[in-house]
Each structure stands twice: as C-alpha cells, then as structure tokens.
Design a protein around this motif. Structure first.
Motif, PDB file in Angstrom:
ATOM      1  N   ASP A  17      57.975  33.327  47.357  1.00 38.14           N
ATOM      2  CA  ASP A  17      58.595  33.750  46.101  1.00 38.14           C
ATOM      3  C   ASP A  17      57.949  35.041  45.601  1.00 38.14           C
ATOM      4  OD1 ASP A  17      60.220  33.654  43.807  1.00 38.14           O
ATOM      5  OD2 ASP A  17      58.794  32.396  42.718  1.00 38.14           O
ATOM      6  N   ALA A  18      56.633  35.130  45.708  1.00 44.26           N
ATOM      7  CA  ALA A  18      55.922  36.347  45.293  1.00 44.26           C
ATOM      8  C   ALA A  18      56.331  37.532  46.153  1.00 44.26           C
ATOM      9  CB  ALA A  18      54.417  36.122  45.379  1.00 44.26           C
ATOM     10  N   ALA A  19      56.458  37.316  47.459  1.00 44.08           N
ATOM     11  CA  ALA A  19      56.785  38.408  48.380  1.00 44.08           C
ATOM     12  C   ALA A  19      58.179  38.973  48.125  1.00 44.08           C
ATOM     13  CB  ALA A  19      56.662  37.931  49.826  1.00 44.08           C
ATOM     14  N   VAL A  20      59.158  38.100  47.897  1.00 38.64           N
ATOM     15  CA  VAL A  20      60.535  38.588  47.711  1.00 38.64           C
ATOM     16  C   VAL A  20      60.772  39.145  46.309  1.00 38.64           C
ATOM     17  CG1 VAL A  20      61.469  37.032  49.469  1.00 38.64           C
ATOM     18  CG2 VAL A  20      61.509  36.335  47.057  1.00 38.64           C
ATOM     19  N   SER A  21      59.816  38.962  45.406  1.00 40.52           N
ATOM     20  CA  SER A  21      59.989  39.447  44.037  1.00 40.52           C
ATOM     21  C   SER A  21      59.867  40.966  43.940  1.00 40.52           C
ATOM     22  CB  SER A  21      58.958  38.806  43.110  1.00 40.52           C
ATOM     23  OG  SER A  21      57.667  39.353  43.347  1.00 40.52           O
ATOM     24  N   ASN A  22      59.234  41.590  44.935  1.00 42.58           N
ATOM     25  CA  ASN A  22      58.970  43.028  44.917  1.00 42.58           C
ATOM     26  C   ASN A  22      58.130  43.457  43.712  1.00 42.58           C
ATOM     27  OD1 ASN A  22      60.303  43.682  47.343  1.00 42.58           O
ATOM     28  ND2 ASN A  22      62.261  43.546  46.270  1.00 42.58           N
ATOM     29  N   ARG A  23      57.350  42.536  43.163  1.00 38.08           N
ATOM     30  CA  ARG A  23      56.442  42.863  42.064  1.00 38.08           C
ATOM     31  C   ARG A  23      55.064  43.174  42.635  1.00 38.08           C
ATOM     32  NH1 ARG A  23      58.698  40.567  37.206  1.00 38.08           N
ATOM     33  NH2 ARG A  23      60.942  40.773  37.521  1.00 38.08           N
ATOM     34  N   LYS A  24      54.290  43.888  41.870  1.00 34.02           N
ATOM     35  CA  LYS A  24      52.958  44.282  42.320  1.00 34.02           C
ATOM     36  C   LYS A  24      51.863  43.396  41.754  1.00 34.02           C
ATOM     37  CE  LYS A  24      49.864  48.237  42.687  1.00 34.02           C
ATOM     38  NZ  LYS A  24      49.757  49.699  42.591  1.00 34.02           N
ATOM     39  N   TRP A  25      52.001  43.005  40.505  1.00 33.61           N
ATOM     40  CA  TRP A  25      50.925  42.328  39.782  1.00 33.61           C
ATOM     41  C   TRP A  25      51.249  40.856  39.537  1.00 33.61           C
ATOM     42  CZ3 TRP A  25      46.875  45.399  39.728  1.00 33.61           C
ATOM     43  CH2 TRP A  25      47.076  46.773  39.724  1.00 33.61           C
ATOM     44  N   PHE A  26      50.206  40.010  39.654  1.00 36.21           N
ATOM     45  CA  PHE A  26      50.366  38.568  39.478  1.00 36.21           C
ATOM     46  C   PHE A  26      49.167  38.027  38.691  1.00 36.21           C
ATOM     47  CE2 PHE A  26      52.722  39.883  43.125  1.00 36.21           C
ATOM     48  CZ  PHE A  26      53.894  39.140  43.067  1.00 36.21           C
ATOM     49  N   PRO A  27      49.379  36.989  37.867  1.00 35.22           N
ATOM     50  CA  PRO A  27      48.267  36.420  37.097  1.00 35.22           C
ATOM     51  C   PRO A  27      47.123  35.983  38.015  1.00 35.22           C
ATOM     52  CG  PRO A  27      50.339  35.579  36.284  1.00 35.22           C
ATOM     53  CD  PRO A  27      50.651  36.338  37.546  1.00 35.22           C
ATOM     54  N   TYR A  28      45.921  36.283  37.560  1.00 34.83           N
ATOM     55  CA  TYR A  28      44.717  36.055  38.362  1.00 34.83           C
ATOM     56  C   TYR A  28      43.748  35.195  37.569  1.00 34.83           C
ATOM     57  CZ  TYR A  28      40.620  37.442  41.162  1.00 34.83           C
ATOM     58  OH  TYR A  28      39.506  37.469  41.956  1.00 34.83           O
ATOM     59  N   ASN A  29      43.472  34.024  38.073  1.00 34.60           N
ATOM     60  CA  ASN A  29      42.608  33.061  37.412  1.00 34.60           C
ATOM     61  C   ASN A  29      41.152  33.349  37.786  1.00 34.60           C
ATOM     62  OD1 ASN A  29      41.568  30.850  36.181  1.00 34.60           O
ATOM     63  ND2 ASN A  29      42.299  29.392  37.684  1.00 34.60           N
ATOM     64  N   LYS A  30      40.417  33.917  36.849  1.00 41.00           N
ATOM     65  CA  LYS A  30      39.052  34.349  37.121  1.00 41.00           C
ATOM     66  C   LYS A  30      38.049  33.660  36.194  1.00 41.00           C
ATOM     67  CE  LYS A  30      36.669  38.716  37.949  1.00 41.00           C
ATOM     68  NZ  LYS A  30      36.200  38.384  39.274  1.00 41.00           N
ATOM     69  N   GLY A  31      38.340  32.447  35.779  1.00 43.56           N
ATOM     70  CA  GLY A  31      37.396  31.706  34.943  1.00 43.56           C
ATOM     71  C   GLY A  31      37.468  32.136  33.497  1.00 43.56           C
ATOM     72  N   GLY A  32      36.326  32.516  32.933  1.00 44.13           N
ATOM     73  CA  GLY A  32      36.300  32.973  31.552  1.00 44.13           C
ATOM     74  C   GLY A  32      35.462  32.089  30.657  1.00 44.13           C
ATOM     75  N   GLU A  33      35.636  32.310  29.361  1.00 41.61           N
ATOM     76  CA  GLU A  33      34.839  31.612  28.353  1.00 41.61           C
ATOM     77  C   GLU A  33      35.156  30.118  28.323  1.00 41.61           C
ATOM     78  OE1 GLU A  33      37.886  32.337  24.615  1.00 41.61           O
ATOM     79  OE2 GLU A  33      36.138  33.632  24.819  1.00 41.61           O
TER      80      GLU A  33
END
Length: 197
Positions: A17-33
């Motif tokens: 789904d991500a590949a066929v979307s032709n989008r560049k940016w995707f939410p990135y889960n990097k932890g946090g507070e």
C-alpha cells in the motif's frame, strides 16, 4: 523541517500500500516522552520507493549504514513504547500507518492488542518490569516476558475501556498545534460557546 502534507501517507496498511501510494513520507514511531495510551506522533521518514534511499544508505567507503528490520510489520496496527526511560515506561496505541524502529519498539496482535495494551499500562506490569529489566531500557524481549493471564469473559469490557481511554488521550494529543490532526484549540471552542453577541 516541514514537508508538503500532500507527500505524506498517514494510513498505509502495509508495504505494498505504501509503495503504490507514490508518497515520500510516512509516520515514524521513534519513542518519545512518557505518554500513555496515544500520542508521540512527531516524526516522519522517507520511505519513498519502498525505502530505497534508506535501504541503500552507505558511508564514504560504500559500507551499508542502515538495515531495516521486520519490514513485514511496517504499517500494522500496534502498541508501542520508548526504549529508554527515566523510571517506568508507558505504552501507546498506534493505528495502521507507522514505521517503527528500536527507539520506538512495537508489539502486534490481531486479536489481543487492546487487552495487552491494558496489561502493559498497569502498575502490576511496571513492577514485573522492575524485576525483568532493572535498567532504564525496555527491550522487546523484556516486554514479551511479562506474564499474561487471559480471561475471555473480561476481554470485551477491557477492550471497550481501552478504546475509550485511547480516544480521550487522542483528543488531548490533538488539542496541540503540533498534532497532525489538530483542528482548533480547545480554549477557542469554550470561548466561542460562551461569547455574548
């Protein structure tokens, strides 16, 4: 620092789904507070063309510097926590659409996600983690070692309460302008209701 919102895909269901979307940016889960139930949606990552740039990121000598792991789980609904914490950790719901990494680890379940999320956010689980992992880091293996007693009769109630709690936490998260789903500050809603015309 800011990218075009039209180039972000917030709701990819899987790698295809991500590949066929032709989008560049995707939410990135990097932890946090420290934040329970929902939130810490702060980052996006370049996963254009199935992560071509990340998969081929090399140093000056040509050595590969990145190696995406468990990509079959990218974009799946999950629960997440931050690897490093100052004392106890907090677990959050992540809807479909996120890529995760070691700083924002995740667990997945087709049927028991909310049940397990509830368990992980209890004081009992925190006490168990003090014994299993008496450091400031909580690895996947540590979380996997939390004992689970499954009670099928209580699951519908627990799932319902957890979904309601996630909803409340999401409203709180979305009340800040940095939220991707921000619409209006809650104080403006109160002021407009109480305004004398």
């Amino acid at each position: 620092y800011e990218v075009q919102i039209s180039r972000i895909k917030f709701d990819a269901k899987n790698i295809e789904d991500a590949a066929v979307s032709n989008r560049k940016w995707f939410p990135y889960n990097k932890g946090g507070e420290f934040r329970k139930w929902y939130g810490n949606n702060d980052y996006i990552v370049n996963w254009e063309n199935d992560g071509f740039e990340i998969r081929n990121f090399r140093d000056d000598r040509g050595k590969l510097r990145s190696r995406p792991q468990n990509t079959d789980y990218y974009f799946k609904e999950s629960a997440s926590w931050s690897l490093v914490t100052s004392s106890i950790t907090a677990f959050r719901y992540k809807p479909s659409g996120n890529i995760f990494d070691v700083a924002g680890m995740s667990f997945f379940s087709n049927q028991y996600l909310f049940y397990l999320l509830a368990l992980c956010n209890t004081k009992v689980a925190m006490e168990v983690l003090k014994v299993i992992a008496p450091t400031i880091n909580y690895q996947c293996g540590d979380i996997a070692n939390i004992p689970v007693i499954f009670d099928a009769t209580k699951k519908p109630f627990i799932d319902s309460v957890v979904k309601e709690t996630i909803g409340i936490s999401k409203i709180d998260w979305d009340s800040f302008e940095t939220s991707w789903d921000f619409v209006k500050h809650p104080l403006l809603a109160v002021i407009s209701k109480n305004r004398i015309l």
